[in-house]
Design an enzyme around this catalytic site. Structure first.
Site, mmCIF file in Angstrom:
data_model
loop_
_atom_site.group_PDB
_atom_site.id
_atom_site.type_symbol
_atom_site.label_atom_id
_atom_site.label_comp_id
_atom_site.label_asym_id
_atom_site.label_seq_id
_atom_site.Cartn_x
_atom_site.Cartn_y
_atom_site.Cartn_z
ATOM 1 N N TRP A 350 21.847 16.289 3.504
ATOM 2 C CA TRP A 350 21.689 17.601 4.140
ATOM 3 C C TRP A 350 22.921 18.474 3.913
ATOM 4 O O TRP A 350 22.888 19.682 4.151
ATOM 5 C CB TRP A 350 21.404 17.449 5.626
ATOM 6 C CG TRP A 350 22.591 17.052 6.487
ATOM 7 C CD1 TRP A 350 23.480 16.056 6.276
ATOM 8 C CD2 TRP A 350 22.990 17.680 7.717
ATOM 9 N NE1 TRP A 350 24.409 15.997 7.291
ATOM 10 C CE2 TRP A 350 24.129 16.978 8.181
ATOM 11 C CE3 TRP A 350 22.492 18.740 8.476
ATOM 12 C CZ2 TRP A 350 24.785 17.322 9.372
ATOM 13 C CZ3 TRP A 350 23.147 19.075 9.656
ATOM 14 C CH2 TRP A 350 24.280 18.371 10.086
ATOM 15 N N ASP A 351 24.008 17.857 3.453
ATOM 16 C CA ASP A 351 25.238 18.597 3.145
ATOM 17 C C ASP A 351 24.935 19.811 2.265
ATOM 18 O O ASP A 351 25.501 20.895 2.445
ATOM 19 C CB ASP A 351 26.232 17.713 2.389
ATOM 20 C CG ASP A 351 26.570 16.425 3.104
ATOM 21 O OD1 ASP A 351 25.695 15.872 3.798
ATOM 22 O OD2 ASP A 351 27.707 15.952 2.959
ATOM 23 N N GLU A 493 26.074 10.936 13.943
ATOM 24 C CA GLU A 493 25.671 9.601 13.495
ATOM 25 C C GLU A 493 26.344 8.481 14.290
ATOM 26 O O GLU A 493 26.149 7.305 13.975
ATOM 27 C CB GLU A 493 25.952 9.464 12.000
ATOM 28 C CG GLU A 493 25.052 10.375 11.179
ATOM 29 C CD GLU A 493 25.471 10.509 9.725
ATOM 30 O OE1 GLU A 493 24.613 10.912 8.911
ATOM 31 O OE2 GLU A 493 26.639 10.246 9.411
ATOM 32 N N LYS A 606 30.549 12.152 16.460
ATOM 33 C CA LYS A 606 31.154 12.054 15.133
ATOM 34 C C LYS A 606 31.414 13.430 14.537
ATOM 35 O O LYS A 606 32.478 13.701 13.986
ATOM 36 C CB LYS A 606 30.244 11.253 14.195
ATOM 37 C CG LYS A 606 30.745 11.146 12.764
ATOM 38 C CD LYS A 606 29.750 10.410 11.882
ATOM 39 C CE LYS A 606 30.236 10.348 10.441
ATOM 40 N NZ LYS A 606 29.264 9.660 9.556
ATOM 41 N N GLN A 607 30.419 14.310 14.631
ATOM 42 C CA GLN A 607 30.489 15.613 13.969
ATOM 43 C C GLN A 607 29.601 16.594 14.725
ATOM 44 O O GLN A 607 28.813 16.202 15.568
ATOM 45 C CB GLN A 607 30.021 15.493 12.525
ATOM 46 C CG GLN A 607 28.587 15.023 12.385
ATOM 47 C CD GLN A 607 28.283 14.361 11.066
ATOM 48 O OE1 GLN A 607 29.038 13.520 10.588
ATOM 49 N NE2 GLN A 607 27.163 14.722 10.460
#
Length: 789
Positions: A350-351, A493, A606-607
């Site tokens: 998905w980046d 994640e 995580k993000q």
């Protein structure tokens, strides 16, 4: 060890320099100095061998599965870059003797790698060396190399061994059958290899030209051949002040190439091409001009900052986005490490859609279209994945390689520190938001470019079939009277097997709403296409199902203090002191203390997860539907930022953009610097496996979407500048509906110009204007009356 200010005059803020050789930090510079042109990527190992080096030469779209127990990956081609030099019979190495004036520099402007130094042998003989290398943007199949050696003090015997080395692997995995070597005219090398599973043919040629004191001179040539290796050895004698120049011009062609007339004649075609190549200087000049015309003159991003590193970082960002992107072929995507290393096996995540594609959507729509077409070519495999998992429609792979390969995510990852066993990788099965992410990227692309033809040919079908997946994925909860989505991984994640991840639920809602919107448009504007898609996707039955379900999807709402729960259990998780991990110099150090199951039970992210949801949906027609106002953004930013470790480097750009929008410019600028430092900074181990593609794209995004405040809204283009105090001016080009806009932002005003006189409506600081040719708006409480609507 890294110098950022060595560039002078026309090369000021264009040079990244390694000022001292260290055999302990090879990976850092191999990655950040990597060369490429989107067709291929060449990791920048030195010509001479060192223990611990990684020589990678990757050609996009050549995926292969080395073994049935492994997933497909980009195979490491036979190496052409290693050239061994022997002086008086001893192999040259910087680990022996003395080194003076060492400098290896990546010239971002010219996309050339240059290494120069003087070296004194253990026997007191002194030499001058210069190595140059480029991967051509003008001739995508060409790698140019030049080696210059001058004897400064003594006579010496010099031997040079140059090969095509097919003994390379992907960290031990061999992807090729035994290659077929050949030598023409004593020093023109050929190596033909074929992948052992996907049957991709690769033809490599290396042509040599050696001059002594500018002449052909007295040089002895010997042909070499070994297992999976073919080479040539040059022997000559140097007197004091003698110099030699060796040019090694390399080409690579594969049976996947679209520009090769006949793949059956690949070897003959490649041989003809390498023989017709001109010398290093002429080829390099065409390459340098291509970078100027296709890249730097197109994007024109200039930062006037009290920290010149900021301008260098921006150019580093654009450089790497250019070298890693397959602009030449819509059958290929962008790997999470670009083409700079074997990390993530060259797979697309998905980046691309959420973090990298916006650069191209706003700056080079032709490339953005190609990258989205790659997803269209993967639609059949997405349908197959949905079917295999018991769903309808199209369910996109979390990791994608060949478009028709299906899911490419490995099943296992790192060792679990508690059990000692391999950790299961669940992303390929339950990280499903990528399907909606692709639909969002299509929406964003079409809104920015106005490319209706793409929507007709590809976009509608992807969005509508993605909606069919989400409609089948929803789970009815009779006791609550709503649809929910259970057992997923969201962008965070560190939380596996959660229910009602806010990002996933809202993006599924968006995907369904967008499909409904597109069906309504098609019925009105293109009945013929609607009928075609109806026959393919059975829209007549799907549409009422979407209408019924979309209004009953559970969308997690803000709690009493205005915070959207990341998932059903996040607020109830154990809280620990995260300061140790927030201050880490390496990512994912939390795994040294906890395993995945334990991290699942900790209130740590995580993000960016909820925060990226707020950022994305505000750009759509759902902005008012979900009421994501500024106060809600601030509440969630203040809650989630301290809990987010940014253990994925892609996270920083989202937090920086929102911090800028919320007026915390000091934090936004700190996050910009952090994103810039991920690869370009002084941490010597951060990039060993390759550069961080999404983070590098984020450098551009923070500047344009954060500090310049450029944003897509449902009503059109908006600009709300908010420069950090460290920046005096930011200027750049973007494209909007086929118009190239040049925007200049200072603390006092914003100026926008374009070449045509076609009126463009846009909003600056929430005031609407009409732009004909040029427009300047003071960033104070005054208005430009003659341009104001």
């Amino acid at each position: 060890m890294i110098v950022y200010d060595s560039g002078k005059e026309e090369y000021q803020n264009w040079m990244v320099v390694e000022s001292e050789f260290s055999p302990y930090h090879l990976g850092k510079f191999e990655s950040i100095f990597s060369l490429g042109n989107g067709y291929m990527g060449l990791r920048s190992a030195t010509e001479e061998f060192y223990y611990g080096e990684t020589r990678d030469w990757l050609v996009n779209g050549t995926f292969n599965k080395a073994d049935p127990t492994e997933v497909t990956e980009l195979p490491n081609l036979a190496d052409v870059t290693q050239v061994d030099l022997y002086i008086d019979g001893e192999r040259f190495s910087l680990e022996k003797g003395k080194v003076f004036g060492y400098q290896r520099e990546l010239n971002l402007k010219d996309a050339e790698l240059i290494r120069s130094f003087q070296w004194e042998s253990p026997h007191g003989k002194r030499f001058e060396f210069k190595f140059r290398r480029f991967v051509s943007l003008a001739h995508r199949h060409v790698v140019g190399m030049r080696i210059e050696v001058k004897s400064l003090t003594h006579e010496a015997d010099l031997r040079i061994v140059s090969c095509i080395n097919g003994q390379t692997t992907n960290t031990g995995a061999q992807h090729f059958l035994n290659g077929v070597p050949r030598i023409y005219d004593q020093d023109l090398l050929e190596y033909v290899q074929t992948t052992n599973d996907s049957n991709v043919d690769v033809v490599i040629h290396s042509r040599h030209e050696l001059l002594k004191n500018g002449q052909l001179g007295d040089v002895t040539r010997s042909m070499l051949m070994a297992r999976r290796k073919v080479g040539v050895e040059f022997s000559l004698h140097l007197m004091p002040n003698d110099n030699l120049t060796l040019e090694k011009m390399n080409t690579v062609y594969t049976s996947r190439d679209q520009d090769v007339p006949n793949s059956e004649e690949l070897k003959r075609f490649g041989l003809k091409q390498v023989r017709n190549l001109s010398n290093y200087d002429l080829l390099f000049e065409k390459h340098r001009q291509a970078w100027l015309d296709q890249v730097w003159n197109r994007y024109q991003v200039e930062i006037d900052s009290e920290n010149p590193f900021d301008q260098l970082a921006m150019r580093f960002s654009i450089y790497h986005m250019t070298v890693m992107t397959p602009a030449h072929d819509e059958r290929m995507g962008i790997g999470a490490k670009g083409l700079s290393g074997e990390g993530y096996k060259g797979h697309s995540f998905w980046d691309t859609e959420i973090f990298i594609l916006p650069f191209f959507t706003y700056s080079n729509p032709k490339v953005a279209r190609s990258l989205l077409t790659y997803r269209y070519l993967g639609l059949e495999s997405a349908r197959q994945k949905a079917k295999e998992n018991g769903y309808e429609g199209a369910m996109y792979p979390w990791e994608m390689a060949f478009p028709d390969d299906g899911e490419a995510t490995p099943l296992y990852g790192d060792i679990d520190i508690v059990t000692g066993e391999r950790s299961k990788i669940w992303s390929g099965m339950i990280e499903q938001h990528i399907t909606a992410d692709i639909s969002f990227a299509i929406y964003q692309y079409v809104q920015v470019t106005g490319d209706q033809a793409f929507l007709d040919e590809y976009g509608y079908e992807i969005v509508l079939d993605s909606a069919r997946f989400w409609a089948s994925r929803l789970e009815w909860q009779a006791d609550r009277g709503r649809y929910e989505i259970h057992d997923v991984i969201g962008p965070d994640e560190y939380k596996e097997h959660v229910n009602n991840n806010a990002y996933t639920n809202y993006m599924a809602y968006f995907n369904l709403k967008l499909a409904i919107r597109y069906v309504d448009e098609l019925k009105k504007s293109n009945q013929e296409l609607y009928e075609k898609l109806n026959q393919l996707l059975n829209i007549e039955d799907a549409y009422p199902n979407w209408l019924e379900k979309v209004e009953k999807i559970y969308l997690p709402q803000p709690n009493e203090v205005g915070i959207i729960p990341q998932d059903d259990t996040y607020f109830n998780l154990t809280q620990i002191d995260l300061s140790k991990y927030k201050q880490q110099t390496q990512a994912r150090t939390i795994y040294k203390d906890y395993n995945q199951e334990q991290i699942n039970g900790i209130q740590v992210t995580k993000q960016a997860d909820v925060l990226i949801l707020l950022y994305l949906l505000e750009q759509t027609f759902l902005k008012d539907d979900v009421h994501f106002n500024q106060q809600l953004k601030k509440n969630n930013f203040d809650f989630y930022e301290p809990r987010t470790l940014h253990d994925s480097s892609l996270s920083l750009s989202t937090h920086a953009i929102l911090a800028s929008e919320l007026g915390d410019l000091d934090l936004a600028y700190d996050l910009f610097k952090h994103a810039s430092d991920i690869d370009l900074g002084p941490n010597m181990t951060s990039s060993n496996d390759g550069i961080h593609a999404a983070s590098i794209a984020g450098i551009w995004s923070i500047a344009i979407f954060g500090f310049a405040g450029v944003r897509l809204t449902d009503s059109g283009l908006t600009v709300q500048p908010n420069l950090p105090k460290e920046w005096r001016k930011l200027s750049f080009n973007i494209e909007w509906h086929s118009e190239t806009l040049h925007i200049v932002v200072t603390h006092d005003e914003v100026s926008i110009s374009k070449s045509s006189d076609h009126l463009l409506k846009l909003s600056i600081n929430q005031v609407e204007y009409k732009l004909a040719n040029d427009l300047t708006v003071p960033l104070v409480k005054t208005s430009v009356i003659n341009n104001k609507l």
